[in-house]
Design a protein around this motif. Structure first.
Motif, mmCIF file in Angstrom:
data_model
loop_
_atom_site.group_PDB
_atom_site.id
_atom_site.type_symbol
_atom_site.label_atom_id
_atom_site.label_comp_id
_atom_site.label_asym_id
_atom_site.label_seq_id
_atom_site.Cartn_x
_atom_site.Cartn_y
_atom_site.Cartn_z
ATOM 1 N N UNK A 552 0.784 -1.185 -0.069
ATOM 2 C CA UNK A 552 -0.181 -0.046 -0.045
ATOM 3 C C UNK A 552 1.050 1.277 -0.211
ATOM 4 N N UNK A 553 1.689 1.324 0.936
ATOM 5 C CA UNK A 553 2.492 2.413 1.176
ATOM 6 C C UNK A 553 3.370 2.869 0.065
ATOM 7 N N UNK A 554 4.128 1.781 -0.580
ATOM 8 C CA UNK A 554 4.910 1.703 -1.779
ATOM 9 C C UNK A 554 4.275 2.299 -3.001
ATOM 10 N N UNK A 555 2.982 2.055 -3.025
ATOM 11 C CA UNK A 555 2.048 2.389 -4.117
ATOM 12 C C UNK A 555 1.602 3.609 -4.132
ATOM 13 N N UNK A 556 1.749 4.502 -2.986
ATOM 14 C CA UNK A 556 1.288 5.741 -2.567
ATOM 15 C C UNK A 556 2.374 6.849 -2.948
ATOM 16 N N UNK A 557 3.492 6.333 -2.376
ATOM 17 C CA UNK A 557 4.703 7.401 -2.476
ATOM 18 C C UNK A 557 5.913 6.695 -2.995
ATOM 19 N N UNK A 558 6.518 7.279 -3.812
ATOM 20 C CA UNK A 558 7.603 6.654 -4.586
ATOM 21 C C UNK A 558 8.827 6.610 -3.498
ATOM 22 N N UNK A 559 9.079 7.760 -2.746
ATOM 23 C CA UNK A 559 10.155 8.025 -1.584
ATOM 24 C C UNK A 559 10.136 7.027 -0.705
ATOM 25 N N UNK A 560 8.880 6.207 -0.621
ATOM 26 C CA UNK A 560 8.820 5.329 0.654
ATOM 27 C C UNK A 560 9.917 4.155 0.649
#
Length: 1022
Positions: A552-560
């Protein structure tokens, strides 16, 4: 040499390097200027790599050859920086999105801050946001569609546009190489080279402004120029910091993540010059000097020292990029030539030392300009965004409220022994120099000092050269000898600091969930029915362990995927881009709230902040052009004409050079200015009041022969003027009857003929409604109107307009209640109620390609409950709701647009309380007048009805203007009877007029048109 002076010299020695780096920043994304970039992302199947634009022409563009002089071993920077250059200079273009050490890493850091924030949505999960080639729209930062770039291409995107662009870039780099290979000590050639490319009318700026840097919705609001310019500014400052630390920042350690910047703010108390102006010429002349001073400051920072670039400007303040400290450490600073361990970081005490040295340089510029008040320089803390910039601007403005905010020496404060001298009536700090012809005490007292007189003269010189609009208020005055000062403002600062950006979405949570049912081969765990709360719960469950591969988080924010822990990720996605507390000061619930908010919010990135500023500037610039057209639109051609008058030889032996002479002809004001070099006069009044449309200038010659025309100068001596011949003067033969007094992104002030004020206001409202419709609730247009007879003292007018502006700004947000909400064919109509009445607001809720706009039209609602799938909650607890999801009864927070107007029939009127009305009331007032015109049998009947209504209104109010208890209903019944009896109005028209009387709109309509404009029934449309 002091440390500060040594740093200034080091920057000047490295000027070619720093300006070359800035040019690299401008050009590193040039590949996006090719139409194939838009076609490739528009789904046409066109294969195009914007990082390989060097090879898009044959032969390939010789980038390395054009910049080879940078690697010359004889340069001052070669020994210290050569090992930190990339293998080829082409890598600045091909690798600007990567993570490398050395100077390339500094460009990557700058690029990441300026443009990466807009593009940190992973491509695999954000494809649904793409525009296709048939609808490749560039929009404003507030969502207003500007241009379909492939269907209606600007010159840059037309068939020959790319070739012409590369030819001009090649010439730009050739000129840079010529300057850099044999650097001139004088910064002027550098300034001219830079301004030609990226100044206000610069060719590169204009080209890149016309196309996109990002094609996906809703980030198609930032142009290629915004990203390129800001990236170049940040890169330039980062390299300047590396130069000043001897060997540069810690070159090999994560430069992209750890590089930070400061903001250098320069301010000058321009309000004091405005307040002291005796005549319009005093303020406009001082304004020209201040503008020139600001340009000199720009030249110092941007070119002479090449330390940073301008990122914000208004009438009082300038903000520049400035080197900052690394994010991960503060290390000892070493001056060039001292021992350095290769891990330099531009520490705070050294930044202050450099700021103090720059302050001294700016002081010299202010003293050279003979300014009465000292400028201020202030430095922010290190940051990775422009969010702190507004706070810095406010600090400087607060200090500037004191005219002499620090020690300041003003020359010419001692009277000479020769003759009696008085304090200058304009600046109030110097002694004046009255001429010998000033033969009375009052004449000697009224004469300004040399400096203030030269400011007036500079304004006159510019006018004679054909620069700008008219400078004569007598040319602006309408047929009734009246003028209006319009003050318009947009509430820009909350957008610059990110507060109002809270309402804008980078993605709709519900839409993201809909288009991404599967993430990394697993079902998306976010509940589609309640996506926001589901996301909050999901993030809270992940705070115990930082998993880079979280679907989820890697799909919302590239920098994650590139961080190692939650505090580091939080600092970059939240702390750097919002006015939020630090990670360690929050509990998990607040951390989750901020993360969930920021992951879907449009961010106040430097590129977007720059676009906010430019958009407001452009709004007022375009309005000024329209106001010129409106003011010049007159049936009598003499409204915009001037005459050059040759006096008869029998006139006075000596007219005062550049003196204005006032007289009357045909019962109207007739004013001229005498020019000794031409031995002639130029008319400076509204000639439409003297000439019939069919007449020519010979009518004046004949009239002066038949009847003597007398004029007076400043000494009030009456002199005869006999005209021998007339002609059209060079350069100033025509004019537009407007005088701009101030034009900045914060405020726009302009003098217009009072009889054209209505059309100007209606134009401004229509333009605002069109361009800011999606953010109407938090980008208010505020209009102040001060109408006055031409001979009203300018100081009284300025004080009145400042009081009106203060009244407009005094009131904060309001709660409006939704009465009805209807959406049809992509437009949402809101019927709203507030304490002054009702408003109908029309909001586009569809983007040009037909999709629903889920990015811009959100309002903050009164209740704190999540109701609709598109609802989202700010970390402070309040909820934003899409305008199409509103229901009757919902309360919404609005920053209302307002208007306030005053007529200075007496100068004491400026001290009276001002009635601040909703902006929509102006349109209702105009509609009320149109209704009266259609039904009133005569002007006599209308004036009689108004006189009786007004008399009863005064009689039934207390001394403070409040209605006596229980009489307003009776008064309205009386209004109904008077209108029905005197004007013979019946039915719905009568009830509309009675309702307008209850709101005060009827009284305003009558006063505006009959008293202010002196409009007849036949002139209702003017």
């Amino acid at each position: 040499m002091s440390h500060g002076a040594q740093m200034l010299q080091t920057l000047r020695d490295h000027r070619p390097l720093l300006l070359a780096c800035e040019a690299i920043g401008w050009l590193h994304m040039t590949g996006k200027a090719h139409p194939d970039f838009l076609r490739h992302h528009g789904g046409t199947g066109t294969q195009y790599d914007d990082r390989d634009w060097l090879n898009s022409v044959s032969p390939p563009f010789p980038w390395d050859a054009k910049l080879s002089w940078l690697l010359n071993e004889d340069t001052p920077w070669h020994a210290r920086l050569s090992s930190h250059w990339p293998a080829t200079l082409t890598e600045f273009i091909r690798k600007h999105r990567g993570r490398d050490p050395g100077i390339l890493g500094l460009l990557q850091a700058a690029h990441g801050m300026a443009s990466g924030i807009e593009k940190n949505l992973p491509g695999a999960t954000s494809k649904y946001l793409s525009q296709d080639a048939t609808h490749m729209w560039l929009v404003s930062p507030f969502g207003h569609p500007i241009r379909n770039l492939l269907a209606d291409p600007p010159p840059l995107l037309q068939p020959d546009g790319w070739r012409e662009l590369l030819e001009r870039i090649e010439k730009l780099l050739d000129e840079l190489a010529g300057l850099g290979s044999s650097p001139p000590l004088d910064p002027e050639p550098w300034w001219e080279w830079r301004e030609h490319a990226i100044g206000r009318e610069g060719w590169l700026r204009q080209a890149f402004l016309s196309t996109l840097a990002e094609t996906r919705l809703p980030n198609n609001d930032v142009t290629l120029w915004d990203q390129s310019y800001v990236a170049a500014a940040l890169f330039k400052s980062a390299v300047a910091g590396a130069v000043l630390t001897g060997q540069g920042f810690e070159w090999a350690n994560n430069l992209k993540q750890q590089t930070r910047w400061r903001v250098l703010t320069v301010g000058l108390g321009t309000r004091h010059y405005e307040a002291r102006a005796v005549k319009i010429g005093d303020w406009v002349g001082a304004q020209r000097v201040i503008e020139d001073f600001f340009e000199q400051v720009r030249k110092l920072i941007e070119v002479d020292l090449a330390l940073g670039s301008l990122v914000y400007r208004d009438d009082e303040t300038l903000a520049f990029t400035f080197p900052g400290e690394r994010d991960d450490e503060t290390l000892a600073f070493t001056f060039p030539g001292e021992r350095d361990d290769g891990k330099g970081s531009f520490a705070g005490d050294q930044a202050e030392c450099l700021c103090a040295a720059i302050q001294q340089q700016i002081d010299k510029l202010a003293q050279s300009a003979e300014l009465e008040t000292p400028p201020l320089c202030q430095l922010s803390t290190s940051t990775r965004s422009f969010v702190p910039m507004v706070a810095e601007l406010r600090k400087v403005r607060d200090q500037l409220t004191v005219p002499i905010a620090r020690g300041w020496t003003i020359p010419n404060q001692t009277p000479s022994s020769a003759g009696t001298r008085h304090v200058c009536p304009v600046c109030l700090v110097r002694f004046n120099e009255p001429p010998a012809s000033a033969n009375t005490e009052n004449a000697r007292k009224s004469h300004p000092c040399r400096v203030c007189r030269e400011r007036r003269r500079g304004r006159l010189d510019a006018w004679l050269a054909g620069e700008g609009d008219t400078i004569w208020i007598s040319e602006v005055a309408d047929a009734n000898d009246r003028v209006a000062l319009l003050s318009l403002s947009l509430n820009l600062e909350p957008w610059l600091e990110g507060e109002h950006v809270d309402s804008l979405r980078a993605q709709s949570i519900a839409q993201w969930r809909r288009f991404n049912p599967v993430l990394k081969n697993s079902s998306n765990p976010i509940d589609a029915g309640a996506p926001f709360e589901s996301l909050r719960r999901y993030v809270q469950g992940k705070l115990s362990v930082y998993d880079r591969n979280d679907p989820v988080l890697s799909s919302l924010q590239e920098g994650y995927q590139h961080e190692n822990n939650w505090p580091s990720f939080f600092s970059k996605i939240v702390e750097d881009r919002a006015d939020a507390p630090e990670w360690d000061r929050l509990d998990d619930e607040k951390r989750v709230g901020w993360l969930a908010h920021q992951l879907f919010r449009k961010l106040p990135s430097p590129g977007r902040v720059h676009r906010f500023w430019r958009t407001c500037e452009a709004f007022f610039d375009e309005l000024l052009e329209r106001f010129r057209e409106i003011a010049a639109d007159h049936a009598n051609r003499w409204r915009t004409r001037r005459l050059l008058l040759q006096p008869s030889s029998g006139g006075p032996g000596s007219w005062e050079n550049r003196e204005t002479y006032l007289g009357r002809w045909r019962g109207a004001p007739f004013e001229v200015v005498y020019l000794a070099e031409r031995q002639a006069f130029i008319t400076i009044s509204n000639l439409a009041r003297c000439f019939e449309a069919h007449e020519d200038g010979d009518a004046l010659v004949q009239a002066s022969q038949e009847e003597t025309i007398y004029v007076k100068g400043d000494d009030q001596q009456e002199l005869p003027l006999q005209v021998k011949s007339v002609s059209t003067p060079d350069k100033v033969g025509t004019y537009a009857p407007v005088i701009p007094l101030e034009r900045s992104p914060r405020r726009f002030r302009v003098l217009v003929p009072l009889d054209r004020a209505t059309a100007c206001i209606e134009t401004a409202i229509a333009k605002w409604q069109e361009e800011f419709a999606r953010v109407w609730d938090r980008m208010p247009l505020r209009i102040g109107v001060v109408a006055f007879p031409r001979l009203t003292p300018f100081q009284a007018v300025i004080e009145a307009v400042r009081n009106v502006e203060a009244a407009l700004d005094r009131q904060g947000s309001e709660t409006w209640r939704v009465l009805a909400c209807r959406t049809r064919e992509g437009v949402t109509s809101l019927s709203l109620e507030h304490e002054r009445g009702q408003e109908l607001v029309v909001v586009p809720t569809r983007v040009p390609d037909g999709r629903e706009d889920v990015f811009y039209p959100y309002v903050r609602v009164e209740d704190g409950e999540l109701r609709a799938p598109r609802d989202f909650k700010h970390p402070q607890g309040y909820v934003y709701r899409h305008m199409a999801d509103l229901r009757p009864g919902d309360g919404i927070f609005v920053h209302p647009s307002r208007i306030a107007a005053v007529f200075l029939d007496t100068t004491a009127r400026r001290f009276e309380p001002h009635d601040v009305r909703p902006l929509g009331e102006f349109e209702r007032m105009r509609a009320t007048w149109e209704l009266l015109v259609r039904h009133a049998p005569s002007m006599t009947a209308l004036q009689g009805a108004w006189s009786e209504i007004e008399e009863r209104s005064r009689a039934w109010r207390d001394p403070d203007g409040r209605w006596l208890p229980g009489v307003k209903k009776e008064w309205l019944d009386l209004v109904r009877a008077i209108l029905g009896d005197r004007l013979n109005v019946r039915g719905a028209a009568l009830e509309s007029l009675v309702e307008a009387a209850g709101r005060g709109t009827l009284e305003w309509a009558l006063e505006w048109h009959l008293t202010w404009l002196k409009t007849g029934l036949e002139g209702a449309g003017t």
